[in-house]
Design a protein around this motif. Structure first.
Motif, PDB file in Angstrom:
ATOM      1  N   UNK A  63       0.827  -1.208   0.000  1.00 33.73           N
ATOM      2  CA  UNK A  63       0.000   0.000   0.000  1.00 33.73           C
ATOM      3  C   UNK A  63       0.860   1.255   0.000  1.00 33.73           C
ATOM      4  N   UNK A  64       1.962   1.225   0.734  1.00 33.07           N
ATOM      5  CA  UNK A  64       2.880   2.375   0.745  1.00 33.07           C
ATOM      6  C   UNK A  64       3.462   2.600  -0.638  1.00 33.07           C
ATOM      7  N   UNK A  65       3.858   1.520  -1.318  1.00 29.33           N
ATOM      8  CA  UNK A  65       4.421   1.648  -2.662  1.00 29.33           C
ATOM      9  C   UNK A  65       3.390   2.210  -3.635  1.00 29.33           C
ATOM     10  N   UNK A  66       2.147   1.814  -3.473  1.00 30.12           N
ATOM     11  CA  UNK A  66       1.084   2.327  -4.350  1.00 30.12           C
ATOM     12  C   UNK A  66       0.908   3.834  -4.143  1.00 30.12           C
ATOM     13  N   UNK A  67       0.931   4.273  -2.890  1.00 26.16           N
ATOM     14  CA  UNK A  67       0.806   5.702  -2.602  1.00 26.16           C
ATOM     15  C   UNK A  67       1.999   6.484  -3.146  1.00 26.16           C
ATOM     16  N   UNK A  68       3.180   5.905  -3.039  1.00 24.29           N
ATOM     17  CA  UNK A  68       4.379   6.572  -3.541  1.00 24.29           C
ATOM     18  C   UNK A  68       4.350   6.687  -5.057  1.00 24.29           C
ATOM     19  N   UNK A  69       3.792   5.709  -5.710  1.00 17.92           N
ATOM     20  CA  UNK A  69       3.707   5.742  -7.176  1.00 17.92           C
ATOM     21  C   UNK A  69       2.776   6.850  -7.655  1.00 17.92           C
ATOM     22  N   UNK A  70       1.844   7.245  -6.791  1.00 18.43           N
ATOM     23  CA  UNK A  70       0.893   8.303  -7.145  1.00 18.43           C
ATOM     24  C   UNK A  70       1.330   9.664  -6.608  1.00 18.43           C
ATOM     25  N   UNK A  71       2.625   9.830  -6.346  1.00 18.30           N
ATOM     26  CA  UNK A  71       3.154  11.032  -5.713  1.00 18.30           C
ATOM     27  C   UNK A  71       2.679  12.318  -6.379  1.00 18.30           C
ATOM     28  N   UNK A  72       2.716  12.387  -7.692  1.00 14.81           N
ATOM     29  CA  UNK A  72       2.401  13.621  -8.405  1.00 14.81           C
ATOM     30  C   UNK A  72       0.967  13.674  -8.909  1.00 14.81           C
ATOM     31  N   UNK A  73       0.234  12.585  -8.776  1.00 11.63           N
ATOM     32  CA  UNK A  73      -1.128  12.561  -9.308  1.00 11.63           C
ATOM     33  C   UNK A  73      -2.191  12.603  -8.221  1.00 11.63           C
ATOM     34  N   UNK A  74      -1.932  11.999  -7.068  1.00  8.54           N
ATOM     35  CA  UNK A  74      -2.886  12.048  -5.967  1.00  8.54           C
ATOM     36  C   UNK A  74      -2.806  13.424  -5.309  1.00  8.54           C
ATOM     37  N   UNK A  75      -3.944  14.043  -5.060  1.00  7.65           N
ATOM     38  CA  UNK A  75      -3.983  15.396  -4.518  1.00  7.65           C
ATOM     39  C   UNK A  75      -4.867  15.463  -3.271  1.00  7.65           C
ATOM     40  N   UNK A  76      -4.764  16.575  -2.568  1.00  7.17           N
ATOM     41  CA  UNK A  76      -5.573  16.765  -1.380  1.00  7.17           C
ATOM     42  C   UNK A  76      -5.233  15.742  -0.315  1.00  7.17           C
ATOM     43  N   UNK A  77      -6.267  15.273   0.386  1.00  5.54           N
ATOM     44  CA  UNK A  77      -6.047  14.313   1.466  1.00  5.54           C
ATOM     45  C   UNK A  77      -5.491  12.988   0.963  1.00  5.54           C
ATOM     46  N   UNK A  78      -5.681  12.696  -0.303  1.00  4.69           N
ATOM     47  CA  UNK A  78      -5.216  11.419  -0.837  1.00  4.69           C
ATOM     48  C   UNK A  78      -3.716  11.399  -1.106  1.00  4.69           C
ATOM     49  N   UNK A  79      -3.070  12.533  -1.056  1.00  6.55           N
ATOM     50  CA  UNK A  79      -1.651  12.606  -1.392  1.00  6.55           C
ATOM     51  C   UNK A  79      -0.784  12.034  -0.273  1.00  6.55           C
ATOM     52  N   UNK A  80       0.377  11.555  -0.655  1.00  9.83           N
ATOM     53  CA  UNK A  80       1.338  11.036   0.313  1.00  9.83           C
ATOM     54  C   UNK A  80       1.791  12.169   1.240  1.00  9.83           C
ATOM     55  N   UNK A  81       1.618  11.954   2.548  1.00 13.14           N
ATOM     56  CA  UNK A  81       2.055  12.952   3.512  1.00 13.14           C
ATOM     57  C   UNK A  81       1.137  14.137   3.653  1.00 13.14           C
ATOM     58  N   UNK A  82      -0.090  14.031   3.170  1.00 17.50           N
ATOM     59  CA  UNK A  82      -1.017  15.154   3.267  1.00 17.50           C
ATOM     60  C   UNK A  82      -1.361  15.493   4.708  1.00 17.50           C
ATOM     61  N   UNK A  83      -1.483  14.473   5.552  1.00 16.94           N
ATOM     62  CA  UNK A  83      -1.870  14.715   6.945  1.00 16.94           C
ATOM     63  C   UNK A  83      -1.046  13.890   7.920  1.00 16.94           C
ATOM     64  N   UNK A  84      -0.017  13.225   7.448  1.00 18.16           N
ATOM     65  CA  UNK A  84       0.841  12.390   8.283  1.00 18.16           C
ATOM     66  C   UNK A  84       2.277  12.892   8.136  1.00 18.16           C
ATOM     67  N   UNK A  85       2.867  13.318   9.235  1.00 22.23           N
ATOM     68  CA  UNK A  85       4.179  13.966   9.154  1.00 22.23           C
ATOM     69  C   UNK A  85       5.277  13.006   8.729  1.00 22.23           C
TER      70      UNK A  85
END
Length: 382
Positions: A63-85
């Protein structure tokens, strides 16, 4: 391989995406229960889901790798590190940015208003929360928020924000009281920022909505904003976004604040920068034209030189940054990504590089890192 490589990149605009209980957990007793519910622009479910997803990724490499792969495409709360330091640090590794200013997104809606106890109590909670989000990674620079409704309370809020480790202080670009931000009552605010080397920030939203609503009442169907939603800016809003910060900065120049505090530095963030080219000309014309009847304008420097010395600006990636540098100089403009907001786009570096066609390496280095370092008071090698 990181997204940005081959030089130093300092990002002058990024955000965290708040969740419903985030601010209250940092508020003092007596203020906590008075905070308004977080206004999430319809994103409450997205925020809750994003927090659960971030927690689940900590023990799930796939799941972490999937989120990292979407680094530039996922936006808002869905983005990597949006609400987790911790995830934001990983996002920085992948983005390749060496420093990043971090602003909040919606938190001010919970405490802004005329009640000074709630206003400054919410401010304290906000600034503690921002400092804590950024505390684990020296690349992350927390931007505090300080309303200017009361000069003494504002000065105290600046002191506390600096003491807890915030790297910059956001102030409103519209007057918060019945006096100008250039009034001597605010000298305590500007002196503290100057003496500690902490810059002030202006940001979109800090001047309210400068376009009168009647201009949208044009007999045509009300359009969505350019992101397809209903509450952000439209074309006519875009045309006047710069009015509040332009007025704020002109006032600081013409009333002598930058002369009284020559070490004070500031950044004008996410409000475009093409308007800076004529601003420099208008400031000098205003100084020359009105100096005879306004003694305060008899300053040691030409008015525009105070802007050049003490303020930096982030262009939108849709603006002709190369032309702006040619017209106004290479010391004024900053790279920014707006991560993880969608306005930053999916490839900000590509768009900025296209806008910098024909601009030399020294000016590019200033745009991507050196101007940011000067604004933040970081050591800059000769």
């Amino acid at each position: 391989m990181p997204y940005a490589e081959g030089r130093t990149f300092y990002d002058a605009d990024s955000h965290l995406m708040e969740t419903s209980g985030w601010l209250a957990s940092y508020a003092d007793p007596g203020i906590r229960e008075r905070l308004r519910p977080l206004y999430l622009d319809g994103g409450g479910a997205l925020a809750d889901e994003a927090m659960r997803a971030a927690e689940s990724r900590r023990g799930d490499p796939a799941a972490a790798a999937e989120a990292e792969a979407a680094l530039l495409t996922a936006k808002g709360w869905s983005a990597l590190g949006a609400c987790d330091s911790a995830e934001r640090s990983r996002a920085l590794d992948l983005l390749g940015y060496d420093r990043q200013l971090v602003f909040s997104t919606f938190a001010a809606s919970q405490f802004m208003g005329d009640d000074p106890d709630l206003l400054y109590g919410g401010t304290r909670a906000h600034n503690r929360a921002m400092a804590d989000f950024c505390a684990g990674d020296e690349r992350l620079l927390a931007v505090a928020m300080v309303p200017l409704a009361d000069p003494e309370l504002a000065a105290a809020a600046v002191d506390e924000a600096i003491d807890i480790g915030c790297g910059a202080v956001l102030v409103p670009s519209a007057p918060s009281a019945d006096i100008s931000p250039s009034h001597p009552d605010y000298d305590g605010v500007w002196a503290r920022l100057q003496d500690t080397g902490i810059p002030f920030m202006l940001h979109i939203g800090g001047g309210g909505r400068p376009l009168k609503p009647a201009f949208h009442n044009n007999g045509l169907p009300r359009p969505t904003d350019f992101l397809g939603a209903g509450e952000n800016i439209r074309s006519k809003d875009y045309m006047v976004l710069h009015n509040p910060p332009e007025t704020f900065l002109a006032v600081l120049v013409l009333d002598g604040v930058f002369e009284r505090f020559p070490g004070l530095r500031g950044g004008c963030i996410e409000q475009g920068a093409m308007w800076v080219v004529p601003l420099l000309k208008r400031l000098d014309i205003a100084q020359r034209t009105f100096k005879r009847t306004e003694p305060a304008l008899d300053l040691p420097l030409t008015a525009s030189d105070y802007i050049r010395r003490q303020v930096k600006f982030t262009p939108f990636p849709t603006e002709p940054v190369g032309w702006m540098i040619e017209q106004a100089g290479d010391e004024l403009f900053l790279f920014s990504s707006d991560y993880p907001h969608p306005e930053g786009g999916r490839n900000p570096l590509k768009r900025f590089e296209e806008s910098l066609a024909g601009i030399g390496e020294e000016a590019r280095e200033r745009f991507y890192s050196r101007n940011f370092a000067e604004m933040m008071g970081m050591h800059v090698a000769a």
